[in-house]
Write a protein that holds these residues in place. Structure first.
Motif, PDB file in Angstrom:
ATOM      1  N   GLU A  82       0.820  -1.222   0.000  1.00  0.00           N
ATOM      2  CA  GLU A  82       0.000   0.000   0.000  1.00  0.00           C
ATOM      3  C   GLU A  82       0.846   1.261   0.000  1.00  0.00           C
ATOM      4  O   GLU A  82       1.936   1.283   0.526  1.00  0.00           O
ATOM      5  N   LYS A  83       0.273   2.328  -0.527  1.00  0.00           N
ATOM      6  CA  LYS A  83       0.933   3.635  -0.488  1.00  0.00           C
ATOM      7  C   LYS A  83       0.464   4.369   0.766  1.00  0.00           C
ATOM      8  O   LYS A  83      -0.709   4.324   1.135  1.00  0.00           O
ATOM      9  N   VAL A  84       1.401   5.052   1.424  1.00  0.00           N
ATOM     10  CA  VAL A  84       1.062   5.764   2.649  1.00  0.00           C
ATOM     11  C   VAL A  84       0.270   7.026   2.319  1.00  0.00           C
ATOM     12  O   VAL A  84       0.622   7.777   1.431  1.00  0.00           O
ATOM     13  N   ARG A  85      -0.819   7.205   3.043  1.00  0.00           N
ATOM     14  CA  ARG A  85      -1.601   8.433   2.916  1.00  0.00           C
ATOM     15  C   ARG A  85      -1.869   8.950   4.317  1.00  0.00           C
ATOM     16  O   ARG A  85      -2.563   8.310   5.101  1.00  0.00           O
ATOM     17  N   LEU A  86      -1.303  10.084   4.647  1.00  0.00           N
ATOM     18  CA  LEU A  86      -1.461  10.634   5.985  1.00  0.00           C
ATOM     19  C   LEU A  86      -2.773  11.390   6.099  1.00  0.00           C
ATOM     20  O   LEU A  86      -3.043  12.300   5.326  1.00  0.00           O
ATOM     21  N   LYS A  87      -3.591  10.996   7.067  1.00  0.00           N
ATOM     22  CA  LYS A  87      -4.863  11.675   7.303  1.00  0.00           C
ATOM     23  C   LYS A  87      -4.894  12.101   8.767  1.00  0.00           C
ATOM     24  O   LYS A  87      -5.174  11.312   9.637  1.00  0.00           O
ATOM     25  N   TYR A  88      -4.538  13.318   9.006  1.00  0.00           N
ATOM     26  CA  TYR A  88      -4.446  13.780  10.391  1.00  0.00           C
ATOM     27  C   TYR A  88      -5.525  14.799  10.727  1.00  0.00           C
ATOM     28  O   TYR A  88      -5.779  15.082  11.884  1.00  0.00           O
ATOM     29  N   GLN A 108      -7.079  26.158   2.234  1.00  0.00           N
ATOM     30  CA  GLN A 108      -5.947  26.139   1.298  1.00  0.00           C
ATOM     31  C   GLN A 108      -4.642  25.875   2.044  1.00  0.00           C
ATOM     32  O   GLN A 108      -3.793  25.130   1.575  1.00  0.00           O
ATOM     33  N   PHE A 109      -4.492  26.481   3.232  1.00  0.00           N
ATOM     34  CA  PHE A 109      -3.286  26.258   4.030  1.00  0.00           C
ATOM     35  C   PHE A 109      -3.201  24.798   4.471  1.00  0.00           C
ATOM     36  O   PHE A 109      -2.142  24.184   4.394  1.00  0.00           O
ATOM     37  N   LYS A 110      -4.346  24.241   4.924  1.00  0.00           N
ATOM     38  CA  LYS A 110      -4.359  22.833   5.342  1.00  0.00           C
ATOM     39  C   LYS A 110      -3.977  21.917   4.183  1.00  0.00           C
ATOM     40  O   LYS A 110      -3.244  20.949   4.372  1.00  0.00           O
ATOM     41  N   GLN A 111      -4.476  22.241   2.988  1.00  0.00           N
ATOM     42  CA  GLN A 111      -4.123  21.439   1.816  1.00  0.00           C
ATOM     43  C   GLN A 111      -2.635  21.538   1.521  1.00  0.00           C
ATOM     44  O   GLN A 111      -1.983  20.535   1.231  1.00  0.00           O
ATOM     45  N   LYS A 112      -2.088  22.763   1.605  1.00  0.00           N
ATOM     46  CA  LYS A 112      -0.653  22.955   1.397  1.00  0.00           C
ATOM     47  C   LYS A 112       0.155  22.174   2.424  1.00  0.00           C
ATOM     48  O   LYS A 112       1.142  21.523   2.100  1.00  0.00           O
ATOM     49  N   LEU A 113      -0.274  22.267   3.695  1.00  0.00           N
ATOM     50  CA  LEU A 113       0.423  21.563   4.764  1.00  0.00           C
ATOM     51  C   LEU A 113       0.347  20.057   4.549  1.00  0.00           C
ATOM     52  O   LEU A 113       1.352  19.353   4.677  1.00  0.00           O
ATOM     53  N   ASP A 114      -0.820  19.567   4.201  1.00  0.00           N
ATOM     54  CA  ASP A 114      -1.012  18.137   3.942  1.00  0.00           C
ATOM     55  C   ASP A 114      -0.100  17.677   2.815  1.00  0.00           C
ATOM     56  O   ASP A 114       0.586  16.658   2.927  1.00  0.00           O
ATOM     57  N   GLN A 115      -0.069  18.450   1.726  1.00  0.00           N
ATOM     58  CA  GLN A 115       0.798  18.099   0.596  1.00  0.00           C
ATOM     59  C   GLN A 115       2.267  18.128   1.011  1.00  0.00           C
ATOM     60  O   GLN A 115       3.039  17.246   0.638  1.00  0.00           O
ATOM     61  N   ALA A 116       2.644  19.139   1.774  1.00  0.00           N
ATOM     62  CA  ALA A 116       4.039  19.259   2.217  1.00  0.00           C
ATOM     63  C   ALA A 116       4.416  18.099   3.126  1.00  0.00           C
ATOM     64  O   ALA A 116       5.491  17.505   2.977  1.00  0.00           O
ATOM     65  N   LEU A 117       3.531  17.746   4.074  1.00  0.00           N
ATOM     66  CA  LEU A 117       3.806  16.614   4.970  1.00  0.00           C
ATOM     67  C   LEU A 117       3.895  15.310   4.186  1.00  0.00           C
ATOM     68  O   LEU A 117       4.759  14.473   4.443  1.00  0.00           O
ATOM     69  N   ASN A 118       3.002  15.134   3.220  1.00  0.00           N
ATOM     70  CA  ASN A 118       3.009  13.909   2.422  1.00  0.00           C
ATOM     71  C   ASN A 118       4.229  13.813   1.518  1.00  0.00           C
ATOM     72  O   ASN A 118       4.626  12.718   1.138  1.00  0.00           O
ATOM     73  N   SER A 119       4.816  14.959   1.184  1.00  0.00           N
ATOM     74  CA  SER A 119       5.996  14.934   0.320  1.00  0.00           C
ATOM     75  C   SER A 119       7.268  14.576   1.104  1.00  0.00           C
ATOM     76  O   SER A 119       8.276  14.228   0.508  1.00  0.00           O
ATOM     77  N   LEU A 120       7.190  14.689   2.434  1.00  0.00           N
ATOM     78  CA  LEU A 120       8.360  14.349   3.253  1.00  0.00           C
ATOM     79  C   LEU A 120       8.616  12.846   3.210  1.00  0.00           C
ATOM     80  O   LEU A 120       7.670  12.063   3.167  1.00  0.00           O
ATOM     81  N   PRO A 121       9.878  12.453   3.276  1.00  0.00           N
ATOM     82  CA  PRO A 121      10.154  11.023   3.442  1.00  0.00           C
ATOM     83  C   PRO A 121       9.503  10.542   4.748  1.00  0.00           C
ATOM     84  O   PRO A 121       9.399  11.313   5.709  1.00  0.00           O
ATOM     85  N   GLU A 122       9.078   9.295   4.767  1.00  0.00           N
ATOM     86  CA  GLU A 122       8.342   8.743   5.907  1.00  0.00           C
ATOM     87  C   GLU A 122       9.071   8.957   7.235  1.00  0.00           C
ATOM     88  O   GLU A 122       8.466   9.337   8.223  1.00  0.00           O
ATOM     89  N   ASN A 123      10.396   8.789   7.259  1.00  0.00           N
ATOM     90  CA  ASN A 123      11.111   8.927   8.537  1.00  0.00           C
ATOM     91  C   ASN A 123      11.099  10.374   9.038  1.00  0.00           C
ATOM     92  O   ASN A 123      10.983  10.621  10.233  1.00  0.00           O
ATOM     93  N   GLN A 124      11.171  11.353   8.125  1.00  0.00           N
ATOM     94  CA  GLN A 124      11.116  12.760   8.530  1.00  0.00           C
ATOM     95  C   GLN A 124       9.708  13.135   8.989  1.00  0.00           C
ATOM     96  O   GLN A 124       9.538  13.838   9.980  1.00  0.00           O
ATOM     97  N   ARG A 125       8.690  12.673   8.266  1.00  0.00           N
ATOM     98  CA  ARG A 125       7.304  12.977   8.624  1.00  0.00           C
ATOM     99  C   ARG A 125       6.985  12.406  10.008  1.00  0.00           C
ATOM    100  O   ARG A 125       6.395  13.078  10.841  1.00  0.00           O
ATOM    101  N   THR A 126       7.413  11.179  10.251  1.00  0.00           N
ATOM    102  CA  THR A 126       7.144  10.539  11.539  1.00  0.00           C
ATOM    103  C   THR A 126       7.795  11.307  12.681  1.00  0.00           C
ATOM    104  O   THR A 126       7.156  11.578  13.693  1.00  0.00           O
ATOM    105  N   VAL A 127       9.051  11.690  12.504  1.00  0.00           N
ATOM    106  CA  VAL A 127       9.761  12.459  13.538  1.00  0.00           C
ATOM    107  C   VAL A 127       9.061  13.793  13.777  1.00  0.00           C
ATOM    108  O   VAL A 127       8.816  14.185  14.921  1.00  0.00           O
ATOM    109  N   PHE A 128       8.718  14.476  12.700  1.00  0.00           N
ATOM    110  CA  PHE A 128       8.056  15.779  12.818  1.00  0.00           C
ATOM    111  C   PHE A 128       6.750  15.654  13.603  1.00  0.00           C
ATOM    112  O   PHE A 128       6.499  16.408  14.543  1.00  0.00           O
ATOM    113  N   LEU A 129       5.901  14.696  13.234  1.00  0.00           N
ATOM    114  CA  LEU A 129       4.595  14.552  13.884  1.00  0.00           C
ATOM    115  C   LEU A 129       4.725  14.068  15.331  1.00  0.00           C
ATOM    116  O   LEU A 129       4.007  14.556  16.207  1.00  0.00           O
TER     117      LEU A 129
END
Length: 170
Positions: A82-88, A108-129
């Protein structure tokens, strides 16, 4: 012999304490990777089930690390398919006194943030969150990920750098 029973994951009280202390954090850790509550819940349940099945082999001191490792391995097995899809974001929109323009900009900001978070490599996104949403310290995240604190610092630095480039004002 009394200390042995307190030092044994097979003891219901010890296991129960480990579950109460760690299950929510393990859930969040896996949820941030899966982006799916149901799969995260399943991974946590399966990880603790494996801990119970192997309780004689795992000391209470190693149990937390064991559960994270098992849950993460379950995640890695599923991610192959499966492909990861972050839904926070909270999907329930309640009535508000905000102007339509504000709501549109916020969306629009939430969409930008969602896209930016999803573009991060999984290890960076996990650490950030884990750090910014759950308030976990770098040392705790390093233990979960099985890497050094320096590695976590580097991942956070890269995540913030990417987010700043993609979203003005963060």
């Amino acid at each position: 012999m009394k200390t042995e029973s307190q030092d044994n994951v097979c003891e219901e009280a010890v296991f129960s304490s480990l579950f109460k202390t760690n299950s929510k954090t393990v859930f969040n850790y896996i949820y941030y990777k899966f982006g799916n509550e149901e799969k995260a819940y399943d991974a946590v349940q399966e990880a603790f089930l494996k801990l119970w099945e192997n309780c004689a082999k795992v000391t209470p001191q190693k149990a937390k690390s064991y559960v994270y490792t098992v849950a993460n391995n379950l995640y890695l097995n599923v991610i192959k398919a499966e492909k990861v899809r972050l839904k926070y974001a909270d999907k329930t929109l309640s009535s508000t006194n905000e102007s339509p323009e504000f709501l549109m900009e916020e969306n629009q900001f939430k969409q930008k943030l969602d896209q930016a978070l999803n573009s991060l490599p999984e290890n960076q996104r996990t650490v950030f969150l884990l750090n910014r949403i759950d308030g976990k310290k770098y040392a705790e995240i390093a233990e979960m990920e099985g890497v050094s604190v320096k590695a976590i610092e580097k991942r956070m630095h890269l995540a913030l750098k990417t987010l700043r480039e993609q979203i003005d004002g963060i």
